[in-house]
Design a protein around this motif. Structure first.
Motif, PDB file in Angstrom:
ATOM      1  N   ASP A 115      -7.502  -7.553 -24.980  1.00 11.34           N
ATOM      2  CA  ASP A 115      -7.194  -8.019 -23.756  1.00 11.34           C
ATOM      3  C   ASP A 115      -6.684  -9.487 -23.617  1.00 11.34           C
ATOM      4  O   ASP A 115      -6.022  -9.692 -22.644  1.00 11.34           O
ATOM      5  N   ALA A 116      -7.301 -10.394 -24.272  1.00  8.23           N
ATOM      6  CA  ALA A 116      -7.043 -11.760 -24.058  1.00  8.23           C
ATOM      7  C   ALA A 116      -5.482 -11.744 -24.889  1.00  8.23           C
ATOM      8  O   ALA A 116      -4.700 -12.553 -24.316  1.00  8.23           O
ATOM      9  N   GLN A 120      -2.255 -13.214 -22.908  1.00  7.07           N
ATOM     10  CA  GLN A 120      -1.167 -14.249 -23.429  1.00  7.07           C
ATOM     11  C   GLN A 120       0.086 -13.795 -23.291  1.00  7.07           C
ATOM     12  O   GLN A 120       0.795 -14.598 -22.933  1.00  7.07           O
ATOM     13  N   ILE A 121       0.226 -12.623 -23.842  1.00 10.72           N
ATOM     14  CA  ILE A 121       1.544 -12.197 -23.808  1.00 10.72           C
ATOM     15  C   ILE A 121       2.366 -11.899 -22.361  1.00 10.72           C
ATOM     16  O   ILE A 121       3.471 -12.383 -22.224  1.00 10.72           O
ATOM     17  N   GLY A 126       2.783 -11.256 -14.663  1.00 14.83           N
ATOM     18  CA  GLY A 126       1.916 -10.859 -13.821  1.00 14.83           C
ATOM     19  C   GLY A 126       1.184  -9.506 -14.531  1.00 14.83           C
ATOM     20  O   GLY A 126       0.639  -8.923 -13.493  1.00 14.83           O
ATOM     21  N   SER A 127       0.976  -9.533 -15.759  1.00 13.50           N
ATOM     22  CA  SER A 127       0.090  -8.354 -16.269  1.00 13.50           C
ATOM     23  C   SER A 127      -0.750  -8.708 -17.462  1.00 13.50           C
ATOM     24  O   SER A 127      -0.384  -9.732 -18.078  1.00 13.50           O
ATOM     25  N   SER A 128      -1.523  -7.897 -17.893  1.00 12.38           N
ATOM     26  CA  SER A 128      -2.449  -8.108 -19.025  1.00 12.38           C
ATOM     27  C   SER A 128      -2.576  -6.866 -19.889  1.00 12.38           C
ATOM     28  O   SER A 128      -3.146  -7.012 -20.893  1.00 12.38           O
ATOM     29  N   GLY A 193       8.442  -4.007 -19.718  1.00 18.16           N
ATOM     30  CA  GLY A 193       7.222  -3.984 -21.248  1.00 18.16           C
ATOM     31  C   GLY A 193       7.693  -5.127 -22.189  1.00 18.16           C
ATOM     32  O   GLY A 193       6.923  -5.353 -23.114  1.00 18.16           O
ATOM     33  N   LEU A 194       8.830  -5.768 -22.061  1.00 19.70           N
ATOM     34  CA  LEU A 194       9.376  -6.699 -22.880  1.00 19.70           C
ATOM     35  C   LEU A 194       9.753  -7.855 -21.947  1.00 19.70           C
ATOM     36  O   LEU A 194      10.439  -8.761 -22.470  1.00 19.70           O
ATOM     37  N   ARG A 195       8.871  -8.266 -21.340  1.00 13.76           N
ATOM     38  CA  ARG A 195       8.639  -9.556 -20.570  1.00 13.76           C
ATOM     39  C   ARG A 195      10.093  -9.872 -19.762  1.00 13.76           C
ATOM     40  O   ARG A 195      10.076 -11.060 -19.488  1.00 13.76           O
TER      41      ARG A 195
END
Length: 409
Positions: A115-116, A120-121, A126-128, A193-195
């Motif tokens: 989760d961490a 970070q990524i 706005g997602s984790s 999914g790739l920022r």
């Protein structure tokens, strides 16, 4: 007695020797080696240039030898970069998270670590949560396999649909450009999914490696040179035998090759898929040296630049593609990096940062009109390869083929 591959293609040995000498000289003069005559930033530029030479070889194979003007090969180049970039970003973030959480009084669970890492990524969008495309991001081996598999499967499916429909010429070029545009637009979305527009960054930092960037840049230079050498040999092997004769026939007269009983679509699909994989490998080596990849890198204009490089270098000549890519990319770095001095005309100042694309386009037009063999034609003049002297040998691969004397009568 059948001659070996290198005996029939001595130019391959010459190219490999020149590439080895170039790599050795750059290594000795680099900061990482200790002499310090060549800066680390320029070492990275040279490494990236070698990667661009590899995708130029792939482009020459599909366009110069097969006659398919693909305007989508930078999509495969970018996909290769994204595949390796996912592992680099995941593993680097994991090490940082594990180190920070290890200082807590209560050891974190594996779910908390994941989760961490996700926060970070993907916090920037706005997602984790990890999307499905990151399912194998924790495995270097699987991501390396995906570097080839994802672009290869995409090329295989796209090529099968296009070639079985017998789409050719400018229509096929438009289709490949549309594929690239669709992929770029999809990657621009935050939910891809790739920022999204942020892309993947920090790729120049190899996880778990304590070596300096001086040394890492040399490693990538060596890897890029090795990949270019292997890719050049593969391309030369493909075009030197019967397979090469068939694809050149497809380029010159597709209908005649089809009437001779060859499966034109199969040959096209094989070359399209192979060159997509070569482009992906080049991208996987390029973007860790660049440090970042985002959807703008695979916009359709990038594939057009690639075609310009090959045309200026001389398509239909593997060494021409390398010359064109190296010359234009290094010249572009010089002009757009602000190193070229501005020219003052009194009433107007020419700033090469703004005029470089105009100069590149003008060069492309002039080469197309007045020097269709490109810069590679200069090599032909130097080696006197314009009119091969066969001394009456067979022009074809079979005994009794048309001889040079008969062909001239």
């Amino acid at each position: 007695m059948q001659r070996s591959f290198f005996a029939k293609n001595p130019s391959v040995l010459v190219f490999l020797a020149l590439l080895a000498i170039f790599t050795l000289v750059v290594t000795v003069l680099s900061e990482g080696f200790g002499m310090g005559f060549i800066s680390t930033s320029f070492i990275k530029t040279l490494g990236k240039t070698l990667c661009l030479c590899l995708i130029a070889v792939a482009m020459d194979l599909i366009w110069g030898f097969t006659g398919i003007l693909s305007l989508g090969h930078f999509a495969f180049f970018g996909l290769g970069g994204y595949m390796i970039g996912m592992w680099l970003m995941y593993e680097r973030t994991r090490l940082i998270v594990v180190e920070s959480l290890s200082q807590a009084e209560i050891p974190p669970t594996s779910a908390e670590v994941v989760d961490a890492i996700g926060n970070q990524i993907f916090g920037v969008v706005g997602s984790s949560e990890f999307p499905l495309v990151w399912a194998f991001a924790d495995s270097l081996f699987l991501q390396l396999a995906l570097v080839v598999l994802v672009p290869g499967i995409l090329a295989l499916v796209f090529g099968w649909l296009a070639f079985r429909s017998r789409v050719t010429g400018v229509y096929l070029s438009i289709l490949t450009q549309a594929m690239t545009l669709a992929l770029a637009l999809y990657l621009f979305q935050n939910d891809s999914g790739l920022r999204g527009n942020n892309g993947l960054s920090g790729l120049q930092n190899l996880p778990g490696v304590t070596a300096s960037q001086d040394q890492v840049s040399l490693w990538f230079l060596w890897a890029s040179a090795f990949a270019l050498g292997v890719g050049y040999m593969i391309a030369a092997w493909v075009v030197s035998g019967k397979f090469g004769s068939v694809i050149r026939g497809i380029r010159d007269n597709e209908a005649r090759v089809r009437f001779l009983g060859y499966s034109v679509e199969t040959y096209k699909l094989a070359v399209f898929t192979l060159t997509a994989c070569l482009a992906a490998i080049a991208g996987a080596l390029y973007y860790p040296q660049a440090g970042i990849i985002n959807p703008a890198e695979i916009a359709p204009i990038a594939s057009i630049y690639l075609a310009v490089w090959v045309a200026i270098g001389g398509r239909g000549r593997l060494y021409g593609a390398v010359i064109g890519a190296a010359f234009v990319s290094l010249l572009s770095t010089w002009f757009t990096g602000g190193q070229a001095p501005d020219i003052s005309l009194g009433f107007y100042t020419i700033k090469w940062v703004d005029w470089w694309l105009v100069l590149l386009g003008l060069s492309f037009v002039l080469v197309t009109l007045f020097a269709p063999k490109g810069m590679g034609g200069l090599v032909d003049l130097w080696t006197d390869r314009r009119v091969p002297n066969r001394h009456g040998a067979d022009l074809g691969p079979d005994d009794g083929a048309l001889r040079e004397k008969e062909a001239s009568e």
